[in-house]
Motif scaffolding. Structure first.
Motif, PDB file in Angstrom:
ATOM      1  N   HIS A 140      58.103  37.821  28.885  1.00 59.49           N
ATOM      2  CA  HIS A 140      56.953  37.559  28.022  1.00 59.49           C
ATOM      3  C   HIS A 140      57.027  36.118  27.535  1.00 59.49           C
ATOM      4  CE1 HIS A 140      53.784  38.240  25.046  1.00 59.49           C
ATOM      5  NE2 HIS A 140      54.527  37.491  24.242  1.00 59.49           N
ATOM      6  N   MET A 154      59.721  45.598  24.103  1.00 57.54           N
ATOM      7  CA  MET A 154      59.544  45.706  25.551  1.00 57.54           C
ATOM      8  C   MET A 154      60.647  46.513  26.212  1.00 57.54           C
ATOM      9  SD  MET A 154      58.370  41.792  26.500  1.00 57.54           S
ATOM     10  CE  MET A 154      58.514  42.080  28.282  1.00 57.54           C
ATOM     11  N   ASN A 163      60.282  36.730  17.907  1.00 57.64           N
ATOM     12  CA  ASN A 163      60.640  36.621  19.319  1.00 57.64           C
ATOM     13  C   ASN A 163      61.571  37.750  19.729  1.00 57.64           C
ATOM     14  OD1 ASN A 163      60.518  35.156  21.839  1.00 57.64           O
ATOM     15  ND2 ASN A 163      62.619  34.531  21.450  1.00 57.64           N
ATOM     16  N   TRP A 164      62.586  38.014  18.902  1.00 62.54           N
ATOM     17  CA  TRP A 164      63.485  39.128  19.198  1.00 62.54           C
ATOM     18  C   TRP A 164      62.735  40.461  19.149  1.00 62.54           C
ATOM     19  CZ3 TRP A 164      68.250  37.648  15.705  1.00 62.54           C
ATOM     20  CH2 TRP A 164      68.941  36.589  16.315  1.00 62.54           C
ATOM     21  N   VAL A 201      65.155  41.657  29.867  1.00 60.19           N
ATOM     22  CA  VAL A 201      63.896  41.296  29.218  1.00 60.19           C
ATOM     23  C   VAL A 201      64.036  39.900  28.625  1.00 60.19           C
ATOM     24  CG1 VAL A 201      62.251  41.872  27.398  1.00 60.19           C
ATOM     25  CG2 VAL A 201      63.383  43.700  28.682  1.00 60.19           C
ATOM     26  N   SER A 206      62.141  37.053  26.397  1.00 63.86           N
ATOM     27  CA  SER A 206      61.028  36.666  25.530  1.00 63.86           C
ATOM     28  C   SER A 206      61.183  35.179  25.230  1.00 63.86           C
ATOM     29  CB  SER A 206      61.037  37.478  24.233  1.00 63.86           C
ATOM     30  OG  SER A 206      59.918  37.141  23.429  1.00 63.86           O
ATOM     31  N   ASP A 207      60.254  34.386  25.763  1.00 58.95           N
ATOM     32  CA  ASP A 207      60.330  32.925  25.644  1.00 58.95           C
ATOM     33  C   ASP A 207      59.493  32.471  24.456  1.00 58.95           C
ATOM     34  OD1 ASP A 207      60.948  30.204  27.061  1.00 58.95           O
ATOM     35  OD2 ASP A 207      58.824  30.143  26.546  1.00 58.95           O
ATOM     36  N   ASP A 208      60.149  31.817  23.504  1.00 58.05           N
ATOM     37  CA  ASP A 208      59.496  31.448  22.241  1.00 58.05           C
ATOM     38  C   ASP A 208      58.836  30.070  22.315  1.00 58.05           C
ATOM     39  OD1 ASP A 208      58.612  31.713  19.687  1.00 58.05           O
ATOM     40  OD2 ASP A 208      60.544  31.326  18.731  1.00 58.05           O
ATOM     41  N   HIS A 248      55.490  33.498  24.755  1.00 57.02           N
ATOM     42  CA  HIS A 248      54.665  33.234  23.579  1.00 57.02           C
ATOM     43  C   HIS A 248      53.952  31.893  23.770  1.00 57.02           C
ATOM     44  CE1 HIS A 248      56.051  36.546  21.074  1.00 57.02           C
ATOM     45  NE2 HIS A 248      57.294  36.291  21.462  1.00 57.02           N
ATOM     46  N   THR A 250      59.684  41.031  19.978  1.00 55.57           N
ATOM     47  CA  THR A 250      58.943  41.191  21.221  1.00 55.57           C
ATOM     48  C   THR A 250      59.834  41.781  22.305  1.00 55.57           C
ATOM     49  OG1 THR A 250      57.468  39.335  20.716  1.00 55.57           O
ATOM     50  CG2 THR A 250      57.674  39.962  23.028  1.00 55.57           C
ATOM     51  N   ALA A 251      61.025  41.211  22.467  1.00 57.60           N
ATOM     52  CA  ALA A 251      61.950  41.704  23.493  1.00 57.60           C
ATOM     53  C   ALA A 251      62.383  43.136  23.204  1.00 57.60           C
ATOM     54  CB  ALA A 251      63.161  40.783  23.579  1.00 57.60           C
TER      55      ALA A 251
END
Length: 287
Positions: free
Chosen positions: A38, A56, A49-50, A13, A15-17, A40, A52-53
């Motif tokens: 994902h 998911m 950000n963490w 997973v 998650s791009d901040d 942002h 979100t991951a």
């Protein structure tokens, strides 16, 4: 390194901040159904950000992998197999290999909790406060992390410390380490610990103080308060080093007022008044 693990049954997973370094284009070129992404629209900060991951993620176990770090080939297999066979263990730690941006070995840190032992919460707390374990070099049980992750929101840049310190206070918490498993961390001047080192010290001080007040009074609370004092002094030294001796002296005076019996707080304050260069020359860590 995540997609190339010897254990194929996993998900990655990302998650791009809100990055601007071409991450979106690189990920678009990876045709692997195990990859979930994902983006942002704007920078939301470390914790969000963490989070979100983590939300998911669907696996039983999770590893937090920094975008500049690597996993050795058998990392996931070794740690997940150990946790499968050790239902009493909440977190499995690995050794850490610190390398330069060019991949040169700088040093290695062996995780203190070997797999043939079970270590109680205070051992883990002492290890994280002493920087003898690293957040990335670990595998967590996802459900336990989800249970307390929202409590880590005020921790910001030090949410990783906050997670482990809170996990260690859960009933029945036990940790261990897996021999030969290794996480590769890259040390460079652009990472948060280098670019925001002063803020990290301040946030660690606040985290320790917050957890000391939230828990019952005892050895743990006393330890956390002592660590908070050291991190606050470290932050004051950081201020002196960047030329803000007035801010350094003001914060040290506040610390003296809060802890009038602390000889360390008094000595640092008096140094900031009579020989501020000594405060600036001291290391800004908690050691």
């Amino acid at each position: 390194s995540a997609l190339n693990q010897s254990l194929r049954d996993l998900e990655v997973v990302v998650s791009d901040d809100g990055s601007t370094d071409g991450t979106r284009q690189i990920l678009a070129g990876i045709a692997d159904p195990r990859l979930r992404v994902h983006f942002h629209a704007a920078n939301v900060g470390v914790w969000a950000n963490w989070a979100t991951a983590l939300r998911m993620a669907r696996g039983r176990y999770i590893v937090f992998l920094g975008d500049d770090d690597e996993l050795t080939l058998n990392f996931i297999f070794q740690l997940s197999s150990f946790l499968d066979s050790s239902p009493d263990v909440s977190v499995a730690f690995s050794d850490l290999r610190m390398v330069s941006i060019a991949g040169e070995l700088l040093h290695k840190i062996s995780a203190p909790h070997r797999a043939d032992n079970r270590h109680p919460p205070m051992d883990v707390i002492m290890a994280i406060l002493g920087s003898r374990i690293f957040f990335g070099a670990a595998m967590f049980r996802r459900e336990q992390c989800l249970t307390i992750w929202e409590q880590c929101s005020p921790d910001g840049l030090v949410a990783d410390w906050g997670l482990i310190l809170r996990l260690a206070q859960l009933p029945g918490f036990v940790a261990a380490s897996v021999p030969d498993a290794e996480y590769i961390k890259t040390s460079h001047s652009s990472q948060l610990g280098s670019t925001q080192g002063g803020d990290v010290l301040r946030l660690l001080a606040e985290l320790c103080e917050r957890l000391a007040h939230q828990g019952p009074d005892g050895d743990l609370s006393r330890l956390l308060r002592a660590e908070s004092l050291l991190y606050r002094i470290g932050y004051c030294r950081h201020l002196a080093r960047i030329g803000d001796i007035t801010g350094c002296r003001s914060r040290l005076w506040s610390l003296v007022q809060q802890r009038p019996a602390s000889l360390l707080a008094w000595s640092q304050f008096l140094q900031s008044v009579f020989c501020p260069w000594r405060v600036a020359a001291a290391p800004d860590s908690n050691s």
